[in-house]
Design a protein around this motif. Structure first.
Motif, short mmCIF file in Angstrom:
data_model
loop_
_atom_site.label_atom_id
_atom_site.label_comp_id
_atom_site.label_asym_id
_atom_site.label_seq_id
_atom_site.Cartn_x
_atom_site.Cartn_y
_atom_site.Cartn_z
N GLU A 61 0.86 -1.17 0.00
CA GLU A 61 0.00 0.00 0.00
C GLU A 61 0.90 1.23 0.00
O GLU A 61 1.73 1.41 0.88
CB GLU A 61 -0.88 -0.01 1.25
N ILE A 62 0.78 2.08 -1.01
CA ILE A 62 1.63 3.26 -1.10
C ILE A 62 0.92 4.43 -0.42
O ILE A 62 -0.17 4.82 -0.82
CB ILE A 62 1.91 3.63 -2.58
N PRO A 63 1.49 5.00 0.63
CA PRO A 63 0.85 6.10 1.31
C PRO A 63 0.63 7.28 0.38
O PRO A 63 1.47 7.57 -0.48
CB PRO A 63 1.85 6.47 2.43
N GLU A 64 -0.48 7.97 0.54
CA GLU A 64 -0.75 9.16 -0.25
C GLU A 64 0.11 10.29 0.27
O GLU A 64 0.09 10.63 1.44
CB GLU A 64 -2.23 9.54 -0.14
N LEU A 284 3.46 -4.10 3.88
CA LEU A 284 4.30 -3.01 3.40
C LEU A 284 5.77 -3.40 3.52
O LEU A 284 6.16 -4.10 4.45
CB LEU A 284 4.05 -1.73 4.21
N GLY A 285 6.57 -2.94 2.58
CA GLY A 285 8.01 -3.15 2.66
C GLY A 285 8.44 -4.47 2.05
O GLY A 285 7.72 -5.08 1.26
N SER A 286 9.63 -4.92 2.40
CA SER A 286 10.23 -6.14 1.85
C SER A 286 10.09 -7.27 2.86
O SER A 286 10.65 -7.21 3.95
CB SER A 286 11.71 -5.91 1.53
N HIS A 287 9.35 -8.30 2.49
CA HIS A 287 9.18 -9.45 3.36
C HIS A 287 10.53 -10.16 3.52
O HIS A 287 11.26 -10.35 2.56
CB HIS A 287 8.15 -10.40 2.75
N HIS A 288 10.84 -10.52 4.77
CA HIS A 288 12.10 -11.15 5.19
C HIS A 288 13.24 -10.13 5.34
O HIS A 288 14.39 -10.54 5.50
CB HIS A 288 12.51 -12.29 4.26
N LEU A 289 12.94 -8.84 5.29
CA LEU A 289 13.83 -7.83 5.83
C LEU A 289 13.31 -7.57 7.24
O LEU A 289 12.18 -7.11 7.41
CB LEU A 289 13.81 -6.56 4.99
N GLY A 290 14.11 -7.90 8.24
CA GLY A 290 13.61 -7.97 9.60
C GLY A 290 12.96 -6.70 10.12
O GLY A 290 11.93 -6.75 10.78
N ASP A 292 11.43 -4.41 8.44
CA ASP A 292 10.14 -4.25 7.79
C ASP A 292 9.11 -5.23 8.36
O ASP A 292 7.96 -4.85 8.64
CB ASP A 292 10.27 -4.46 6.28
N ASP A 293 9.50 -6.49 8.51
CA ASP A 293 8.58 -7.47 9.07
C ASP A 293 8.17 -7.10 10.49
O ASP A 293 7.01 -7.30 10.88
CB ASP A 293 9.23 -8.86 9.07
N SER A 294 9.09 -6.54 11.27
CA SER A 294 8.76 -6.14 12.64
C SER A 294 7.67 -5.06 12.63
O SER A 294 6.76 -5.07 13.46
CB SER A 294 10.00 -5.62 13.36
N LYS A 295 7.76 -4.14 11.69
CA LYS A 295 6.75 -3.09 11.61
C LYS A 295 5.40 -3.65 11.19
O LYS A 295 4.35 -3.22 11.69
CB LYS A 295 7.22 -2.00 10.64
N ASN A 296 5.40 -4.62 10.29
CA ASN A 296 4.14 -5.26 9.90
C ASN A 296 3.55 -6.05 11.06
O ASN A 296 2.33 -6.05 11.26
CB ASN A 296 4.36 -6.16 8.69
N ILE A 297 4.39 -6.71 11.84
CA ILE A 297 3.91 -7.43 13.02
C ILE A 297 3.32 -6.44 14.02
O ILE A 297 2.28 -6.71 14.66
CB ILE A 297 5.04 -8.25 13.65
N ALA A 298 3.95 -5.28 14.17
CA ALA A 298 3.41 -4.25 15.07
C ALA A 298 2.04 -3.77 14.60
O ALA A 298 1.18 -3.45 15.44
CB ALA A 298 4.38 -3.07 15.15
N ARG A 299 1.80 -3.76 13.31
CA ARG A 299 0.49 -3.37 12.79
C ARG A 299 -0.58 -4.42 13.14
O ARG A 299 -1.72 -4.09 13.48
CB ARG A 299 0.56 -3.14 11.29
#
Length: 334
Positions: A61-64, A284-290, A292-299
């Motif tokens: 999802e690209i932020p506006e 969002l971001g690159s899956h398996h870049l830690g 980025d994955d941490s931020k998605n987990i936080a969501r």
């Protein structure tokens, strides 16, 4: 030095001259398209094996820009504490140098919020199968429901030849374009733990320290949150053994978000991406870049909390025998 750490000879970290700051398309930053950046920066390029065998890229999802004008690409050298352009006004204007992340709208007035046992959650998502390569931890504040700080280090293996390390990093991070910043900033695991403990001892809200060495050495008003048990049940103890240090006591218990998800929604989701699909959260971001994955987990964590979930410890090590782990929820992801 903490009492549980085995004796070792300190190794001097030799740093090469710092290169220009690396530009990362963070999950919470507005991507800037440029031909020198690889496509994987603006997509989750692969799914974990536990979730899908499809090779179809996931578009983020690209932020506006207008609505999120404060969002900027993240400087990964900064997350390692090694950005050399902090006095460059143009650089600071273009790139993010904050470890705080606003995950969504204000949560004031939400009726479903449960009173939590913990004031903070430490969202952890390690990378590296042979040895740990990336150690990202996000500090999630239960009051604000946002990430208010972060600890992020790339980790250099201790039992590999330079040739094997180069092959390992190219295979792991080459497609993300992160191999250069990894080589420039990675430090050994024992140094990562030392720096992490300094970070844990920082005061939060002016008075709360997440960890004190005294007593049982466990966290203070905080708990680790992981997506699965592998990070703290298996990988950290393995890495401690390889690195010649004892397992720190703050790794004795954690919250497996997959088990919380299963018990709260009564739906089985084997991994981060499947939880996000169930909740309608675009990755969002690159899956398996830690980081980025941490931020998605936080969501995902935030979504659970705002829906009214109570986060409780799901796994705990036996005090007398740390190798034994007790799982506290009967209904859990195996």
């Amino acid at each position: 030095m903490a009492t549980w750490r085995s004796p070792f000879l300190r190794r001097t970290l030799l740093l090469s001259p710092p290169p220009p700051p690396f530009l990362q398309f963070s999950p919470f930053s507005t991507p800037i398209l440029h031909s020198q950046f690889k496509r994987s920066f603006v997509q989750c390029s692969s799914l974990s094996m536990e979730e899908s065998t499809s090779s179809t890229p996931i578009q983020p999802e690209i932020p506006e820009t207008g609505r999120n004008s404060r969002w900027k690409p993240m400087c990964l050298y900064y997350t390692q504490g090694k950005c050399t352009k902090m006095d460059d006004a143009l650089h600071l204007e273009k790139f993010c140098h904050s470890c705080s992340v606003e995950l969504g709208e204000s949560v004031s007035g939400l009726k479903n919020l449960q009173k939590q046992e913990f004031d903070y959650f430490l969202v952890l998502d390690l990378e590296g199968k042979v040895e740990i390569l990336e150690f990202p931890v996000l500090l999630f504040d239960v009051k604000t429901m946002d990430v208010v700080d972060a600890f992020h280090r790339f980790v250099r293996p201790t039992k590999m030849s330079e040739k094997r390390i180069n092959e390992y990093i190219e295979g792991k991070y080459g497609s993300f374009g992160v191999d250069r910043v990894w080589h420039d900033t990675a430090i050994n695991f024992e140094e990562v733990i030392e720096q992490f403990e300094i970070w844990l001892r920082k005061e939060c809200d002016g008075h709360i320290k997440l960890w004190r060495e005294g007593g049982d050495g466990r966290l203070n008003g905080a708990a680790f949150v992981t997506c699965g048990n592998w990070d703290l049940k298996t990988k950290v103890p393995q890495q401690c053994e390889v690195s010649g240090i004892k397992l720190p006591p703050y790794f004795m218990e954690w919250i497996n978000l997959k088990d919380i998800f299963l018990n709260f929604y009564n739906r089985r989701a084997p991994g981060m991406l499947s939880m996000m699909r169930e909740l309608g959260i675009p990755p969002l971001g690159s899956h398996h870049l830690g980081i980025d994955d941490s931020k998605n987990i936080a969501r995902v964590l935030r979504h659970l909390l705002t829906d009214g979930a109570l986060l409780q410890i799901t796994a705990r090590r036996a005090q007398a025998s740390p190798d034994r782990v007790r799982f506290l929820l009967q209904n859990r992801i195996k």
